[in-house]
Design a protein around this motif. Structure first.
Motif, short mmCIF file in Angstrom:
data_model
loop_
_atom_site.label_atom_id
_atom_site.label_comp_id
_atom_site.label_asym_id
_atom_site.label_seq_id
_atom_site.Cartn_x
_atom_site.Cartn_y
_atom_site.Cartn_z
N PHE A 255 0.70 -1.13 -0.11
CA PHE A 255 -0.09 0.06 -0.19
C PHE A 255 1.08 1.19 0.09
O PHE A 255 0.39 2.47 -0.30
CB PHE A 255 -1.02 0.05 1.18
N GLY A 256 1.95 0.93 0.28
CA GLY A 256 2.76 2.43 0.60
C GLY A 256 3.90 2.40 1.42
O GLY A 256 3.81 1.68 2.64
N TRP A 257 5.05 2.78 1.13
CA TRP A 257 6.20 2.82 2.11
C TRP A 257 5.85 3.65 3.28
O TRP A 257 6.68 3.32 4.56
CB TRP A 257 7.58 3.13 1.47
N TRP A 258 4.99 4.59 3.26
CA TRP A 258 4.74 5.16 4.40
C TRP A 258 4.37 4.19 5.83
O TRP A 258 4.60 4.78 6.92
CB TRP A 258 3.74 6.34 4.44
N LEU A 259 3.70 3.22 5.58
CA LEU A 259 3.44 2.47 6.60
C LEU A 259 4.72 1.98 7.35
O LEU A 259 4.32 1.27 8.29
CB LEU A 259 2.39 1.15 6.03
N LEU A 260 5.87 1.81 6.60
CA LEU A 260 6.97 1.18 7.27
C LEU A 260 7.08 2.14 8.65
O LEU A 260 8.05 1.61 9.63
CB LEU A 260 7.79 1.10 6.51
N PHE A 261 6.86 3.32 8.60
CA PHE A 261 7.06 4.38 9.73
C PHE A 261 6.28 3.87 11.02
O PHE A 261 6.72 4.25 12.19
CB PHE A 261 6.86 5.72 9.33
N PHE A 262 5.31 3.11 10.68
CA PHE A 262 4.35 3.03 11.95
C PHE A 262 4.74 1.39 12.39
O PHE A 262 4.82 0.97 13.35
CB PHE A 262 2.96 2.71 11.57
N SER A 263 5.10 0.72 11.37
CA SER A 263 5.49 -0.89 11.72
C SER A 263 6.94 -0.85 12.03
O SER A 263 6.94 -1.96 12.93
CB SER A 263 5.39 -1.64 10.28
N ALA A 264 7.88 -0.26 11.83
CA ALA A 264 9.39 -0.30 12.29
C ALA A 264 9.29 -0.06 13.92
O ALA A 264 10.00 -0.99 14.37
CB ALA A 264 10.41 0.80 11.76
N PRO A 265 8.58 0.70 14.39
CA PRO A 265 8.71 0.70 15.86
C PRO A 265 8.15 -0.27 16.72
O PRO A 265 8.43 -0.78 17.64
CB PRO A 265 8.00 2.16 16.24
#
Length: 132
Positions: free
Chosen positions: A101-111
């Motif tokens: 869906f978009g790389w922006w979701l990695l900012f929420f999943s990484a933490p």
């Protein structure tokens, strides 16, 4: 462990032969690269198991005359109440959804992944489970 080490080393030899044959016949770089990487992973696992087998006692799987009951007993400690795999699973699922869906979701999943990993590693170093 000797048996598993030999199995992985023979698997690595087979994958290497198949990688060479596949690379020559297909001239396709992605599949050839994947097969060579699979060879590397198999040889690493096989070497580790063969190297470790020299330093540990002979197990029941290495004895040809052993029964199934010879390998019975305690296999190790497995945490019965850990919530950390759940957080790692949720974080990993979100990370893979980030690819879709978009790389922006990695900012929420990484933490979430980092908290789960930190909690799992240091689970028995704090609180009521701390080793004395």
């Amino acid at each position: 462990m000797k048996v598993q080490g030999r199995m992985f080393i023979w698997l690595a030899v087979f994958i290497l032969v198949m990688a060479i044959v596949y690379g020559v016949w297909s001239k396709e770089p992605a599949g050839t690269t994947a097969l060579f990487l699979a060879f590397g992973l198999s040889i690493m696992i096989g070497y580790y198991l063969a190297f470790t087998a020299r330093r540990v006692d002979v197990g029941a799987q290495d004895n040809k005359d052993a029964d199934v009951a010879d390998d019975a007993g305690e296999l190790g400690f497995f945490s019965p109440h850990s919530w950390q795999p759940l957080s790692l699973g949720i974080g990993g699922a979100m990370a893979f959804l980030g690819v879709v869906f978009g790389w922006w979701l990695l900012f929420f999943s990484a933490p979430i992944i980092m908290v789960g990993l930190f909690g799992w590693v240091f689970e028995y170093y704090r609180g009521e489970n701390a080793n004395q």
